[in-house]
Design a protein around this motif. Structure first.
Motif, PDB file in Angstrom:
ATOM      1  N   THR A 258       0.842  -1.200   0.000  1.00  8.94           N
ATOM      2  CA  THR A 258       0.000   0.000   0.000  1.00  8.94           C
ATOM      3  C   THR A 258       0.875   1.247   0.000  1.00  8.94           C
ATOM      4  O   THR A 258       1.758   1.397   0.855  1.00  8.94           O
ATOM      5  CB  THR A 258      -0.919   0.046   1.235  1.00  8.94           C
ATOM      6  N   ILE A 259       0.627   2.130  -0.971  1.00 14.65           N
ATOM      7  CA  ILE A 259       1.204   3.480  -0.917  1.00 14.65           C
ATOM      8  C   ILE A 259       0.165   4.359  -0.224  1.00 14.65           C
ATOM      9  O   ILE A 259      -0.956   4.527  -0.728  1.00 14.65           O
ATOM     10  CB  ILE A 259       1.522   4.027  -2.319  1.00 14.65           C
ATOM     11  N   PRO A 260       0.475   4.916   0.947  1.00 16.10           N
ATOM     12  CA  PRO A 260      -0.520   5.696   1.704  1.00 16.10           C
ATOM     13  C   PRO A 260      -0.956   6.965   0.973  1.00 16.10           C
ATOM     14  O   PRO A 260      -0.209   7.543   0.169  1.00 16.10           O
ATOM     15  CB  PRO A 260       0.206   6.029   3.017  1.00 16.10           C
ATOM     16  N   ASN A 261      -2.168   7.386   1.262  1.00 20.81           N
ATOM     17  CA  ASN A 261      -2.732   8.620   0.713  1.00 20.81           C
ATOM     18  C   ASN A 261      -1.767   9.791   0.934  1.00 20.81           C
ATOM     19  O   ASN A 261      -1.252   9.990   2.030  1.00 20.81           O
ATOM     20  CB  ASN A 261      -4.078   8.903   1.379  1.00 20.81           C
ATOM     21  N   GLY A 262      -1.517  10.549  -0.140  1.00 18.40           N
ATOM     22  CA  GLY A 262      -0.650  11.710  -0.068  1.00 18.40           C
ATOM     23  C   GLY A 262       0.833  11.403  -0.203  1.00 18.40           C
ATOM     24  O   GLY A 262       1.652  12.314  -0.165  1.00 18.40           O
ATOM     25  N   GLN A 263       1.179  10.143  -0.356  1.00 18.53           N
ATOM     26  CA  GLN A 263       2.580   9.759  -0.512  1.00 18.53           C
ATOM     27  C   GLN A 263       2.783   9.124  -1.897  1.00 18.53           C
ATOM     28  O   GLN A 263       1.833   8.929  -2.663  1.00 18.53           O
ATOM     29  CB  GLN A 263       2.996   8.798   0.603  1.00 18.53           C
ATOM     30  N   ASN A 264       4.035   8.788  -2.198  1.00 20.97           N
ATOM     31  CA  ASN A 264       4.284   8.251  -3.542  1.00 20.97           C
ATOM     32  C   ASN A 264       5.229   7.054  -3.554  1.00 20.97           C
ATOM     33  O   ASN A 264       5.707   6.666  -4.620  1.00 20.97           O
ATOM     34  CB  ASN A 264       4.812   9.345  -4.474  1.00 20.97           C
ATOM     35  N   THR A 265       5.491   6.449  -2.363  1.00 23.95           N
ATOM     36  CA  THR A 265       6.441   5.326  -2.396  1.00 23.95           C
ATOM     37  C   THR A 265       6.163   4.327  -1.286  1.00 23.95           C
ATOM     38  O   THR A 265       5.632   4.686  -0.221  1.00 23.95           O
ATOM     39  CB  THR A 265       7.889   5.851  -2.293  1.00 23.95           C
ATOM     40  N   ILE A 266       6.545   3.080  -1.557  1.00 23.66           N
ATOM     41  CA  ILE A 266       6.486   1.989  -0.583  1.00 23.66           C
ATOM     42  C   ILE A 266       7.548   0.966  -0.976  1.00 23.66           C
ATOM     43  O   ILE A 266       7.867   0.826  -2.161  1.00 23.66           O
ATOM     44  CB  ILE A 266       5.080   1.339  -0.520  1.00 23.66           C
TER      45      ILE A 266
END
Length: 656
Positions: A258-266
């Motif tokens: 999951t890439i969290p809301n408002g972010q762009n990486t995992i």
């Protein structure tokens, strides 16, 4: 009146529906100069998310040899265009990642054409002349090529469009509609999976990155996923690492991310299982399996090498560190008996009768040769590698060349080059159908020389290109500088074998341009004499024999070379002393190679020791009781026969 009005509405709606099903060629990148790994073709439907069932994409070759006929076709059934109405076919180097993956360099540069047809794949076998029948759309193109008027006429087109990109400024041919509503084409910066005019839904591509391209069993590594822009809600997605024999049992780690809301990486950490199974090097393939537009893959199918640490080593050495007498010939009893008592042309014919016997000998496909070489040219020091002729090094079996790039890859080397021999493959040669499927063959079956593993070797791809079709010999090809030349006797015996095996081939003195002839005979004889068959080559002979049911007699009986081409032509042949006879004494001779003295391990009583040249001539004879013997011999290969009251043994030894 109302009925007529409704009929008109119905007809107009039908026309719109039919037109909406049409596909067009929206963009073509036929040449990415210098690399050829980002070529693609983009199709566009009038309506988005449109099924391409019933359509076929066909590529036509406009060259003189191609004759404006098809060289490739793709069935588009089972695919749909995206929410912008686009469907991209491209190689794995294209970004964003194409919906349909095609091989690198498959799209020819030009002057050529690509066309969409309604129909099925079987309507366009290779060599089909370009036609307007069932034609939906076509694009005739070139890369600064002369106009192909014939191809234009066949497809009903008047303009050949040009992709004039360079290394520094790549271009693609793109379709636009101008202010007047006319369709025009222009060479612009490539825009795969993006409308050419900049309109449409903006996608958010997610990329896959890893730090290295290969890891060992037991290693852990990180895979990072990065979206081009921050996601506007939690992005849940799954990945798969399976590929071939690599599966869930070969690793541990989270594949639901999951890439969290408002972010762009995992990121996720993968640990490779360190088992005790020799399964060979493997390749895992990182693949998105459930991205939903507007989230798309920037890249995909990212491969990572998993190096197996459970490889095995052979008892014998490589060609640069040869051993002798450890590998026994698997020739059947009496395999060469028919040669005894013969000379000159009769001897030559008798050899061919054995190695080209149409009732016994088999021919395999050129694709089968890949599997043969993985066994026959296996690196004795690492069972996961092949040993490369010329460059004298091991390379992973996984690194067989499958694209236009040969850097770091290995492929198949014809020691007697194709252009000199005149043999070529057929369509069936592209199919690896295994050891139990084969062609019938005979001495006149010259075509089968194309896939004869006795004269094909695993080779570094770049070195293969460097050698080209050059003869062997000074001024032509003698191998890379700085190497030991451990391949020279091997390739000599492979080339000379072909002359015996196939009618129409000849090895001659000097260098020739005549088809069917190759040189230099004097060089090859010298190479044979100075680099005798070793255990690596004997093992190779045994493996090829399993597939082709014939052997290279110049490995089993190296003295035959002298009776056919060398200093004993015309002499009557009798089988020579063989290092492959049954040994009844359990003894070893060392060191091997040696300078001037040998020690005999396991000898517990006096023995009669005789030393023979590889030609079978007795050179020394001595009764030994102290387990040592002095050898005052010049450098070369010799056979030592040890006889006691309890039995005998024959060993090969090299004097440095």
């Amino acid at each position: 009146m109302l009925r007529y009005f409704l009929l008109i509405i119905l007809l107009f709606s039908t026309l719109i529906s039919i037109d909406a099903q049409d596909l067009i060629i929206n963009e073509l990148d036929a040449d990415t100069p210098g690399v050829d790994n980002q070529e693609f073709i983009e199709l566009k439907s009038i309506t988005p998310n449109f099924s391409t069932d019933g359509f076929v994409l066909v590529f036509f070759n406009g060259s003189t040899s191609g004759g404006d006929t098809s060289y490739l076709a793709y069935d588009l059934s089972g695919f749909t265009t995206d929410s912008n109405g686009l469907l991209v076919l491209g190689s794995t180097g294209v970004s964003p990642f194409p919906q349909i993956v095609i091989n690198e360099s498959v799209i020819q540069n030009g002057a050529d054409a690509v066309a969409i047809y309604s129909g099925t794949l079987d309507m366009f076998p290779g060599g089909t002349l370009a036609t307007q029948t069932n034609l939906i759309d076509a694009l005739v193109y070139g890369t600064n090529d002369a106009t192909d008027d014939g191809l234009l006429a066949l497809l009903g087109k008047t303009i050949q469009h040009n992709d004039n990109g360079t290394n520094a400024n790549p271009k693609s041919i793109q379709r636009f509609v101008d202010d007047m509503g006319d369709v025009i084409f222009s060479a612009e910066l490539p825009t795969p999976r993006m409308p050419n005019d900049g309109s449409g839904i903006v996608f958010n591509p997610v990329s896959i990155t890893v730090d290295q391209s290969d890891y060992n069993e037991g290693d852990s590594f990180t895979i990072t996923f990065t979206s081009e822009t921050n996601v506007t809600s939690d992005l849940n997605f799954n990945i798969n690492l399976d590929n071939g024999t690599f599966n869930i049992s070969d690793f541990s780690g989270d594949t639901n991310l999951t890439i969290p809301n408002g972010q762009n990486t995992i990121s996720t950490t993968i640990t490779l299982t360190d088992d005790t199974i020799d399964e060979g090097d493997e390749v895992l393939r990182i693949q998105f399996i459930d991205l939903v537009e507007p989230i798309i893959a920037s890249n995909n199918l990212v491969e990572v090498r998993v190096v197996d640490n459970d490889f095995t080593t052979a008892a014998w050495g490589t060609p640069v560190n040869p051993t002798f007498g450890l590998v026994t010939s698997t020739q059947p009893n009496g395999y060469y008996n028919s040669l005894d008592g013969l000379a000159d042309l009769d001897l030559r014919q008798a050899i061919q009768d054995i190695i080209a016997d149409p009732n016994v000998v088999r021919a395999q496909t050129y694709a089968d040769v890949i599997d043969i070489l993985k066994l026959a040219d296996q690196n004795p020091e690492n069972s996961n590698e092949v040993w490369l002729v010329y460059t004298e090094e091991g390379r992973s079996k996984l690194d067989f060349q499958t694209s236009s790039s040969n850097v770091g890859k290995w492929n198949r080397e014809h020691t007697f080059p194709l252009s000199r021999a005149g043999y070529n493959g057929i369509d069936a040669d592209d199919i690896a159908d295994g050891i139990d499927v084969f062609f019938l063959t005979e001495a006149d079956s010259l075509r089968h020389g194309y896939s004869d593993a006795h004269a094909l070797r695993a080779v570094d791809g770049s070195e293969n290109s460097s050698r080209g079709s050059r003869h062997y010999g000074a001024g032509e090809y003698i191998g890379p500088s700085g190497t030991l030349g451990s391949f020279r006797g091997d390739v000599a015996r492979g080339v000379l074998f072909l002359e015996l095996r196939y009618n129409g081939l000849e090895v001659i003195d000097g260098f020739t341009t005549s088809t069917g002839q190759m040189g230099d005979l004097a060089t090859l004889l010298d190479w044979h004499r100075n680099d005798p068959p070793d255990d690596f080559e004997m093992n190779r002979n045994n493996i090829v024999f399993e597939w082709q049911k014939n052997r290279n007699p110049l490995i089993d009986q190296p003295l035959l070379v002298e009776f056919i081409w060398g200093n004993r032509v015309g002499d009557v042949w009798q089988q020579t002393l063989s290092a492959n006879e049954n040994n009844t004494l359990n003894i070893d001779v060392y060191p091997n190679p040696t300078d001037d003295r040998i020690f005999i391990k396991g000898l517990n009583e006096p023995a009669e020791i005789k030393v023979f040249s590889v030609e079978g001539k007795e050179l020394l004879s001595e009764t030994v009781s102290n387990n040592t013997m002095d050898l005052k011999l010049s450098s070369g290969l010799y056979l030592i026969e040890i006889v006691t009251d309890k039995g005998s043994a024959i060993k090969r030894i090299i004097v440095k």
